[in-house]
Structure formats: structure tokens, C-alpha cells
Design an enzyme around this catalytic site. Structure first.
Site, PDB file in Angstrom:
ATOM      1  CB  THR A  35      -0.859   0.034   1.276  1.00 43.97           C
ATOM      2  OG1 THR A  35       0.012   0.264   2.399  1.00 43.97           O
ATOM      3  CG2 THR A  35      -1.639  -1.262   1.476  1.00 43.97           C
ATOM      4  CB  ALA A  82      -2.338  -3.220  10.365  1.00 49.43           C
ATOM      5  CB  SER A  84      -0.478   1.514  10.847  1.00 53.44           C
ATOM      6  OG  SER A  84       0.257   2.390  10.009  1.00 53.44           O
ATOM      7  CB  THR A 133      -2.003  -0.755  18.717  1.00 57.68           C
ATOM      8  OG1 THR A 133      -1.902   0.551  19.264  1.00 57.68           O
ATOM      9  CG2 THR A 133      -3.476  -1.009  18.394  1.00 57.68           C
ATOM     10  CG  ASP A 134      -0.586   1.997  23.201  1.00 55.76           C
ATOM     11  OD1 ASP A 134      -0.997   2.253  22.056  1.00 55.76           O
ATOM     12  OD2 ASP A 134       0.203   2.756  23.819  1.00 55.76           O
ATOM     13  CD  GLU A 135      -3.718   4.462  18.669  1.00 53.33           C
ATOM     14  OE1 GLU A 135      -4.842   4.667  18.192  1.00 53.33           O
ATOM     15  OE2 GLU A 135      -2.688   5.040  18.282  1.00 53.33           O
ATOM     16  CB  SER A 162     -10.088  -1.864  12.413  1.00 56.06           C
ATOM     17  OG  SER A 162      -8.859  -1.173  12.446  1.00 56.06           O
ATOM     18  CG  ASN A 188       2.508   6.236  20.041  1.00 59.37           C
ATOM     19  OD1 ASN A 188       1.653   5.875  20.835  1.00 59.37           O
ATOM     20  ND2 ASN A 188       2.248   7.038  19.036  1.00 59.37           N
ATOM     21  N   GLY A 293     -11.913  13.152  18.343  1.00 54.13           N
ATOM     22  CA  GLY A 293     -11.869  12.008  19.275  1.00 54.13           C
ATOM     23  C   GLY A 293     -10.473  11.685  19.776  1.00 54.13           C
TER      24      GLY A 293
HETATM   25  P1  NAD Z   1       2.855   0.621   8.456  1.00 53.47           P
HETATM   26  O1  NAD Z   1       1.627   1.328   8.016  1.00 53.47           O
HETATM   27  O2  NAD Z   1       4.167   1.344   8.400  1.00 53.47           O
HETATM   28  O3  NAD Z   1       3.035  -0.734   7.625  1.00 53.47           O
HETATM   29  C1  NAD Z   1       1.973  -1.592   7.351  1.00 53.47           C
HETATM   30  C2  NAD Z   1       2.409  -2.530   6.247  1.00 53.47           C
HETATM   31  O4  NAD Z   1       1.323  -3.444   5.989  1.00 53.47           O
HETATM   32  C3  NAD Z   1       2.706  -1.822   4.929  1.00 53.47           C
HETATM   33  O5  NAD Z   1       3.901  -2.321   4.377  1.00 53.47           O
HETATM   34  C4  NAD Z   1       1.518  -2.177   4.041  1.00 53.47           C
HETATM   35  O6  NAD Z   1       1.833  -2.244   2.655  1.00 53.47           O
HETATM   36  C5  NAD Z   1       1.140  -3.555   4.587  1.00 53.47           C
HETATM   37  N1  NAD Z   1      -0.265  -3.898   4.344  1.00 53.47           N
HETATM   38  C6  NAD Z   1      -1.359  -3.109   4.513  1.00 53.47           C
HETATM   39  N2  NAD Z   1      -2.474  -3.782   4.177  1.00 53.47           N
HETATM   40  C7  NAD Z   1      -2.076  -5.028   3.803  1.00 53.47           C
HETATM   41  C8  NAD Z   1      -2.765  -6.193   3.369  1.00 53.47           C
HETATM   42  N3  NAD Z   1      -4.097  -6.205   3.233  1.00 53.47           N
HETATM   43  N4  NAD Z   1      -2.046  -7.298   3.078  1.00 53.47           N
HETATM   44  C9  NAD Z   1      -0.691  -7.303   3.178  1.00 53.47           C
HETATM   45  N5  NAD Z   1       0.006  -6.223   3.572  1.00 53.47           N
HETATM   46  C10 NAD Z   1      -0.669  -5.097   3.890  1.00 53.47           C
HETATM   47  O7  NAD Z   1       2.552   0.113   9.937  1.00 53.47           O
HETATM   48  P2  NAD Z   1       3.557  -0.109  11.144  1.00 53.47           P
HETATM   49  O8  NAD Z   1       3.672   1.141  11.912  1.00 53.47           O
HETATM   50  O9  NAD Z   1       4.763  -0.801  10.658  1.00 53.47           O
HETATM   51  O10 NAD Z   1       2.686  -1.103  12.042  1.00 53.47           O
HETATM   52  C11 NAD Z   1       2.816  -2.533  11.900  1.00 53.47           C
HETATM   53  C12 NAD Z   1       1.875  -3.191  12.875  1.00 53.47           C
HETATM   54  O11 NAD Z   1       2.189  -2.793  14.201  1.00 53.47           O
HETATM   55  C13 NAD Z   1       0.403  -2.808  12.672  1.00 53.47           C
HETATM   56  O12 NAD Z   1      -0.378  -3.944  12.887  1.00 53.47           O
HETATM   57  C14 NAD Z   1       0.145  -1.759  13.739  1.00 53.47           C
HETATM   58  O13 NAD Z   1      -1.207  -1.770  14.133  1.00 53.47           O
HETATM   59  C15 NAD Z   1       1.050  -2.250  14.851  1.00 53.47           C
HETATM   60  N6  NAD Z   1       1.552  -1.231  15.775  1.00 53.47           N
HETATM   61  C16 NAD Z   1       2.148  -0.088  15.310  1.00 53.47           C
HETATM   62  C17 NAD Z   1       2.674   0.823  16.219  1.00 53.47           C
HETATM   63  C18 NAD Z   1       3.358   2.082  15.756  1.00 53.47           C
HETATM   64  O14 NAD Z   1       3.682   2.927  16.596  1.00 53.47           O
HETATM   65  N7  NAD Z   1       3.634   2.269  14.468  1.00 53.47           N
HETATM   66  C19 NAD Z   1       2.578   0.585  17.597  1.00 53.47           C
HETATM   67  C20 NAD Z   1       1.945  -0.591  18.034  1.00 53.47           C
HETATM   68  C21 NAD Z   1       1.453  -1.499  17.118  1.00 53.47           C
HETATM   69  O1  DAU Z   2      -0.037   3.808  20.308  1.00 51.14           O
HETATM   70  C1  DAU Z   2       0.339   2.996  19.240  1.00 51.14           C
HETATM   71  C2  DAU Z   2      -0.095   3.652  17.953  1.00 51.14           C
HETATM   72  O2  DAU Z   2       0.788   4.736  17.725  1.00 51.14           O
HETATM   73  C3  DAU Z   2      -0.111   2.695  16.761  1.00 51.14           C
HETATM   74  O3  DAU Z   2      -1.059   1.698  16.979  1.00 51.14           O
HETATM   75  C4  DAU Z   2      -0.438   3.451  15.474  1.00 51.14           C
HETATM   76  O4  DAU Z   2      -0.337   2.574  14.360  1.00 51.14           O
HETATM   77  C5  DAU Z   2       0.563   4.582  15.319  1.00 51.14           C
HETATM   78  O5  DAU Z   2       0.242   5.337  14.171  1.00 51.14           O
HETATM   79  C6  DAU Z   2       0.565   5.478  16.557  1.00 51.14           C
HETATM   80  O6  DAU Z   2      -0.684   6.205  16.671  1.00 51.14           O
HETATM   81  P1  DAU Z   2      -0.741   7.742  17.138  1.00 51.14           P
HETATM   82  O7  DAU Z   2      -1.995   8.331  16.651  1.00 51.14           O
HETATM   83  O8  DAU Z   2      -0.421   7.869  18.576  1.00 51.14           O
HETATM   84  O9  DAU Z   2       0.551   8.283  16.312  1.00 51.14           O
HETATM   85  P2  DAU Z   2       0.776   9.611  15.456  1.00 51.14           P
HETATM   86  O10 DAU Z   2       2.238   9.673  15.129  1.00 51.14           O
HETATM   87  O11 DAU Z   2      -0.185   9.761  14.343  1.00 51.14           O
HETATM   88  O12 DAU Z   2       0.486  10.756  16.518  1.00 51.14           O
HETATM   89  C7  DAU Z   2       1.206  10.829  17.740  1.00 51.14           C
HETATM   90  C8  DAU Z   2       0.606  11.991  18.539  1.00 51.14           C
HETATM   91  O13 DAU Z   2       0.932  13.217  17.870  1.00 51.14           O
HETATM   92  C9  DAU Z   2      -0.910  11.946  18.618  1.00 51.14           C
HETATM   93  O14 DAU Z   2      -1.314  12.443  19.889  1.00 51.14           O
HETATM   94  C10 DAU Z   2      -1.367  12.917  17.528  1.00 51.14           C
HETATM   95  C11 DAU Z   2      -0.253  13.934  17.491  1.00 51.14           C
HETATM   96  N1  DAU Z   2       0.024  14.557  16.174  1.00 51.14           N
HETATM   97  C12 DAU Z   2       0.191  13.734  15.094  1.00 51.14           C
HETATM   98  C13 DAU Z   2       0.429  14.262  13.851  1.00 51.14           C
HETATM   99  C14 DAU Z   2       0.588  13.367  12.642  1.00 51.14           C
HETATM  100  C15 DAU Z   2       0.151  15.921  16.073  1.00 51.14           C
HETATM  101  O15 DAU Z   2       0.035  16.664  17.070  1.00 51.14           O
HETATM  102  N2  DAU Z   2       0.415  16.452  14.838  1.00 51.14           N
HETATM  103  C16 DAU Z   2       0.531  15.678  13.724  1.00 51.14           C
HETATM  104  O16 DAU Z   2       0.732  16.261  12.596  1.00 51.14           O
END
Ligand code: NAD
Ligand code: DAU
Length: 352
Positions: A35, A82, A84, A133-135, A162, A188, A293
């Protein structure tokens, strides 16, 4: 021996595969739909490595998954795939329902059929590790204790709802069919290959580009930050020694308000790559409309993982964030590549 890793071209999946192959001589089958968030370049250092096979495909394509399982006979599957990004789930939840819920369901079905047909010893040894995730636990008040594994699920965004649904399916496949599953719920992450739609890489990218640094609402929302390689080491440990059917919270005990994270990034950049005019990057900070939210506070209690499996993070926030800024400064070609085309459309829509 072989493992199958889904979502391996994304941020955490790519770090996991790179770290795995740096330490293990075990074949990895990568399955990723590619994606907007998936990037083959994240795995470029594995080109020509016979231990790695990349397959472009959807976790919801049960025929493809069944074929991969039959051909490669993995001993474990790690499900990172996922949608994400919370903000994208607010603009359009459909893809989140399709991949995170329907996709996980189809993957579980294909895995169940494969696992059922394995010889008894392989059946016992098999693992399905679901990365979550913790969310899913919802939002904390300033005085609430950190999330434990026993907290009830209270997801607030289409993304977290989801993911919560997928966690429930994984749990049910263990309870009902005996599938040997493990689930991790992490806070995070930050570090190399983090897509610049998320706070930390977005701030670094915008700062260097001379653009505004957007802070949602009052910037006092709290997130609990973990360096991505520590998340990967926790997953390896749970895969190795986790109790079947159990969930493990993963976190770094690093609660920070968003505004403080952004100040830290500006201060490191002021030292590492000062602005041409000698002023601070802090001057680019702009408060913008809040996320609908918006969860106020996340905090993970990772004591179970430490107590039962002996896992601890290697990085503090201070060491991890410096490494991260350095990585982005050293990898501007990667940033330029992923911030072209569709990325600009997203930024235009989100920050209009
Ligand atoms: P990301 O968005 O960077 O990567 C997701 C990957 O999944 C991408 O490479 C995308 O192409 C692939 N993908 C999406 N839909 C797909 C499908 N239908 N089939 C196969 N591949 C598909 O996400 P990330 O930050 O690397 O997160 C990975 C996992 O960890 C997720 O499940 C997310 O919920 C979880 N997670 C993320 C964080 C965070 O802070 N980023 C924290 C806790 C948990
Ligand atoms: O807690 C784990 C989660 O952390 C994962 O499950 C998600 O996949 C990952 O995307 C992340 O979610 P958050 O929403 O916490 O991450 P994000 O980086 O989008 O935002 C972090 C915090 O910063 C959140 O409180 C929103 C805020 N933010 C984010 C963006 C993109 C801003 O203030 N400005 C911004 O432009």
C-alpha cells in the site's frame, strides 16, 4: 526452518525482518500488499539474499496465503500487516475494516487449515503472533495507572476499533480451535523507516523543509514511546517463550507530551543541522485543529513481559531519539522517495 512475516515492507515489519536476518539463519517469507505505507526500498539491503523471499500480496487473499503456506511450511507467522494511521482511519475507515478485520480473519482461516494438517510435532511447535497496539485500551486520565493486559478494551478511533476486532478474532481462534496464538500490544514506536505521516518523522521532515510543525490541539496529549528495535526484540522474545493464548503489553516507560517530543526534536536538529538563519526550529511550531476524538493519554505497563520473559528495552528515549534524527539526516534519499506523489495529496488533505 522458515517464518512468514506479513506487512514486512512497512515501518515495524521491515525493521523486524532486517533484525531477524541479521541474527538468524532462518528463511523469511515476506508478504506485503505494498500500500502507500509499504516500500520495497526498506528491504533493499536484502536483495540477493537467498534467505529472503518477497511476495507482493494481500493477507486477505486466502488462495495466495494457502499456496505460500503449502510451499514454504513456515513454523511461525508474524502478522504486522495493517492499515496503521489513525488520521487516515478518520478520513476513510473502509480500508481499515477490510485489512485489519476481514484481512486478519481470512489470514486466520488460511492458517487454521494449514495448521490442522500439520504433523502433531509441527502443530505443537507452530506459532501465530499477532502484532497489535495499546490503542485498543482507549484513553487514560492523567492519574490512571498504565494499561495492563487485564484492562478492558475501549477503542475510540476506527483504527483502534479495527485492531481491537482483529485481537478478538485471534483470541477466539485460540479458544475455539486451539490455534497457538500470541498477541502483543505495543505503545508508539519510532525509529528508522517510519513513514512521515506519523508525528516524529513528519516533524523532522517538515523542520528540514522549512515547513510548519503541526501540533494538534494543545499538544498536551501523552504517548508512551518505544524505539522500534526494542519492539522487535520484544516480539522475538514473545515468539520464543510467550505462553499460548496470552497477550503481552510492550512499552518503554517513556510517557511524553507531544509538545515536549517536538521541542526535543527541534533542539536536536538545532545542534545537528542548524537552520541557515541561526534561529531555532521551534519557531516553526504551529498549533492546528485537533484530531477528532483524540485520545488524551496512553501508557503501557510492560512489567509482565519483564517479569515473565525477562525482556527490557535497550534504548532510553534520549538515546533512541538521537539515533532516529541521525538516521533521517543520513537517509534523505529515502525520505525524498516516500514523500513524493500520493504523500503530497495526503498532506494537502490533512493539513489544509
Ligand atoms: P505501516 O503502516 O508502516 O506498515 C503496514 C504494512 O502493511 C505496509 O507495508 C503495508 O503495505 C502492509 N499492508 C497493509 N495492508 C495489507 C494487506 N491487506 N495485506 C498485506 N500487507 C498489507 O505500519 P507499522 O507502523 O509498521 O505497524 C505494523 C503493525 O504494528 C500494525 O499492525 C500496527 O497496528 C502495529 N503497531 C504499530 C505501532 C506504531 O507505533 N507504528 C505501535 C503498536 C502497534
Ligand atoms: O499507540 C500505538 C499507535 O501509535 C499505533 O497503533 C499506530 O499505528 C501509530 O500510528 C501510533 O498512533 P498515534 O496516533 O499515537 O501516532 P501519530 O504519530 O499519528 O500521533 C502521535 C501523537 O501526535 C498523537 O497524539 C497525535 C499527534 N500529532 C500527530 C500528527 C501526525 C500531532 O500533534 N500532529 C501531527 O501532525
Amino acid at each position: 526452518m522458515t517464518i512468514l512475516v506479513t506487512g514486512s515492507a512497512g515501518f515495524i515489519g521491515a525493521n523486524f525482518v532486517l533484525d531477524w536476518l541479521a541474527a538468524h539463519d532462518e528463511k523469511v517469507i515476506s508478504l506485503d500488499k505494498l500500500t502507500y505505507a509499504g516500500n520495497r526500498q526498506n528491504l533493499a539491503s536484502l536483495e540477493g539474499d537467498a534467505r529472503h523471499l518477497f511476495v507482493q500480496g494481500d493477507i486477505g487473499d486466502d488462495a495466495l496465503v494457502a499456496k505460500l503456506l503449502a510451499e514454504h511450511q513456515p513454523r511461525a507467522i508474524l502478522n504486522f500487516a495493517a492499515e496503521s494511521h489513525v488520521d487516515r482511519s478518520i478520513h476513510g475507515p473502509e480500508d481499515f475494516i477490510q485489512t485489519n478485520i476481514v484481512g486478519t480473519f481470512r489470514l486466520l482461516e488460511a492458517v487454521r487449515a494449514y495448521w490442522n494438517a500439520l504433523p502433531e510435532a509441527d502443530k505443537q511447535a507452530f506459532r501465530f503472533l499477532h502484532v497489535s497496539t495499546d490503542e485498543v485500551y482507549g484513553s487514560l486520565s492523567p492519574t490512571d495507572p498504565a494499561f495492563k493486559e487485564s484492562n478492558k478494551y475501549e477503542p475510540n478511533s476506527p483504527y483502534s476499533a479495527s485492531k481491537a476486532a482483529s485481537d478478538h478474532l485471534v483470541r477466539a481462534y485460540h479458544h475455539t480451535y486451539g490455534l497457538p496464538v500470541l498477541t502483543t500490544n505495543c505503545s508508539n514506536n519510532y525509529g528508522p523507516y517510519h513513514f512521515p505521516e506519523k508525528l516524529i518523522p513528519l516533524i523532522i521532515h517538515n523542520a528540514l523543509a522549512g515547513k510548519p510543525l503541526p501540533i494538534y490541539g494543545d499538544g498536551q496529549q501523552i504517548r508512551d514511546w518505544l524505539y522500534v528495535k526494542d519492539h522487535c526484540s520484544a516480539i522475538r522474545r514473545v515468539l520464543e517463550a510467550g505462553q499460548l493464548g496470552e497477550t503481552y503489553n510492550v512499552g518503554g516507560w517513556n510517557e511524553k507530551a507531544n509538545i515536549d517530543v517536538v521541542h526535543t526534536l527541534c533542539d536536536i536538529l538545532d545542534q545537528e543541522q542548524p537552520r541557515a538563519d541561526g534561529r531555532s526550529y521551534r519557531e516553526q511550531i504551529t498549533f492546528v485543529k485537533d484530531r477528532p476524538g483524540h485520545d488524551r493519554r496512553y501508557a503501557i505497563d510492560a512489567s509482565r513481559l519483564e517479569r515473565e520473559l525477562g525482556w527490557k528495552p535497550a534504548e532510553t528515549f534520549e538515546t533512541g531519539i538521537r539515533k532516529t534524527v541521525r538516521w533521517y539526516l543520513d537517509n534523505q534519499a529515502w525520505v525524498n522517495n516516500v514523500t513524493s506523489g500520493a504523500y503530497r495529496e495526503w498532506v494537502g488533505k490533512q493539513y489544509a
